[in-house]
Design an enzyme around this catalytic site. Structure first.
Site, short mmCIF file in Angstrom:
data_model
loop_
_atom_site.label_atom_id
_atom_site.label_comp_id
_atom_site.label_asym_id
_atom_site.label_seq_id
_atom_site.Cartn_x
_atom_site.Cartn_y
_atom_site.Cartn_z
N LYS A 192 46.05 45.52 41.82
CA LYS A 192 45.29 45.14 40.64
C LYS A 192 44.02 45.98 40.59
O LYS A 192 43.21 45.95 41.51
CB LYS A 192 44.94 43.65 40.70
CG LYS A 192 44.14 43.20 39.51
CD LYS A 192 43.94 41.71 39.49
CE LYS A 192 43.11 41.30 38.29
NZ LYS A 192 42.87 39.86 38.27
N LYS A 222 48.95 46.05 37.82
CA LYS A 222 48.15 45.62 36.67
C LYS A 222 46.90 46.46 36.56
O LYS A 222 46.25 46.65 37.57
CB LYS A 222 47.80 44.16 36.91
CG LYS A 222 46.95 43.53 35.88
CD LYS A 222 46.68 42.12 36.29
CE LYS A 222 45.65 41.58 35.34
NZ LYS A 222 45.07 40.37 35.82
C1 PBG Z 1 41.74 37.05 36.69
C2 PBG Z 1 42.72 37.70 35.83
C3 PBG Z 1 42.44 38.71 34.92
C4 PBG Z 1 43.61 38.96 34.23
C5 PBG Z 1 44.59 38.12 34.75
N1 PBG Z 1 44.03 37.35 35.75
C6 PBG Z 1 41.17 39.40 34.57
C7 PBG Z 1 40.23 39.82 35.59
O1 PBG Z 1 40.58 40.13 36.73
O2 PBG Z 1 39.04 39.82 35.25
C8 PBG Z 1 43.73 39.95 33.11
C9 PBG Z 1 44.87 39.81 32.19
C10 PBG Z 1 44.73 40.52 30.90
O3 PBG Z 1 43.78 41.31 30.67
O4 PBG Z 1 45.60 40.30 30.04
N2 PBG Z 1 41.91 36.93 38.00
#
Ligand code: PBG
Length: 333
Positions: A202, A257
């Site tokens: 991520k 992601k």
């Molecule tokens: C948080 C989380 C995020 C997303 C999913 N879980 C955002 C972040 O890490 O700030 C993002 C998903 C998206 O942008 O559609 N843990």
């Protein structure tokens, strides 16, 4: 390529492309409804459908309305949903303690959904960002995200979600060691069969902007944002190390992601580990595409094109806010 594969003019690569039937026959990748996971935003209240400004066409729903949305998902045979809560500001605190309250919005959503729709797969984030005032995924202690103390809270959060009936625990916090700790706590509490989908690779991405609007977690992150725990967009070897760790610690599935800017990562992970690998086409990707379609700058066919890129890269499934639209389209084909 090892074999000589013909040459012009005996071989004409365009021949296969001439007609619809042959194009369909030679297609190397296909997107099906089974590849889709729909992320859904849930909020408190009754009869609420609250449009998210920076995500045209996506709303937050109170649980009663969420159930209608899930019904659509079930009718279209989409295998799973992922639930994200918007927590009222007054219920957030520094410790994110609502995250491990068995009656929190996430747990109530899971129970309500499972009561009506037993077969739908429910995926829940494990991370503190919806529940903390500062919006970080972990505990902030002395101005730092404290990895090991965060793990204790994540264990408790995972456990209440499993108790509520969540099928897939999806740690998205990027703390070191969380997969192993969560696997152990689940196993010790008779949740051997609860799956773990690790947000393994991520990245600290600007593409999460609209999501942070949607759950109200973006305004107080500070100048470094999530750079001390999410991955640096420059790196790809490091993604393989993250995945290797998470598989060793017990992850059943891994995720990359955001999606489209990181297709190379999906492809490397798939080639190296051959484990179930998921892509998250995140909020910013969705909004760019959707807004351009709404403005008439792009044709809606780009949705399918964007999703096929994940299949080509090797993803087994895709979290996408387009899941309902695409499932409807597939059904009518
Ligand atoms: C948080 C989380 C995020 C997303 C999913 N879980 C955002 C972040 O890490 O700030 C993002 C998903 C998206 O942008 O559609 N843990």
């Amino acid at each position: 390529m090892t074999n000589i594969q013909g040459s012009f003019p005996k071989t004409r690569l365009r021949r296969n492309r001439m007609k619809d039937f042959s194009r369909r026959l030679v297609a190397e990748n296909n997107l099906g409804t089974n590849d889709l996971i729909l992320p859904l935003f849930v909020c408190d209240g009754n009869n609420v459908e609250d449009p998210i400004k920076s995500m045209p066409g996506v709303s937050r729903y109170s649980i009663d309305k969420l159930l209608h949305k899930v019904e659509e998902v079930v009718k279209l045979s989409i295998p799973a949903i992922a639930i994200f809560p918007q927590i009222e500001a007054s219920l957030k605190n520094n410790e994110g303690s609502l995250a491990f309250d068995e009656n929190n919005l996430v747990c109530r959503s899971i129970k309500s959904i499972k009561k009506e729709f037993t077969d739908i797969g429910i995926i829940c984030d494990v991370a503190l960002d919806p529940f903390t005032e500062h919006g970080h995924d972990g505990l902030v202690i002395d101005n730092k995200i404290d990895n090991d103390r965060t793990l204790e809270v994540l264990e408790k959060q995972a456990l209440v979600q499993a108790h509520a009936g969540c099928d897939v625990i999806a740690p998205s916090d990027m703390m070191d060691g969380r997969i192993g700790r969560i696997r152990t706590v689940l196993d010790n509490n008779n949740f051997q069969d609860t799956l773990i989908l690790s947000y393994a690779a991520k990245y600290a991405s600007g593409f999460y902007g609209p999501f942070r609007d949607a759950i109200g977690s973006g305004s107080k992150l500070g100048k470094d944002g999530k750079l001390t725990y999410q991955m640096d967009p420059s790196n790809s070897d490091e993604a393989l190390r993250e995945v290797a760790f998470d598989i060793n610690e017990g992850a059943d599935m891994v995720m990359v992601k955001p999606g489209m800017p990181y297709l190379d990562i999906i492809s490397r992970i798939k080639a190296e580990f051959k484990v179930p690998t998921f892509a998250y086409q995140v909020s910013g990707e969705y909004s760019m595409i959707k807004d351009s379609i709404n403005k008439g700058w792009l044709n809606e066919k780009v949705i399918m094109e964007s999703l096929l890129s994940f299949k080509r890269a090797g993803a087994n499934g895709i979290l996408t806010y387009f899941a309902l639209d695409i499932a409807k389209k597939l059904k009518n084909e």
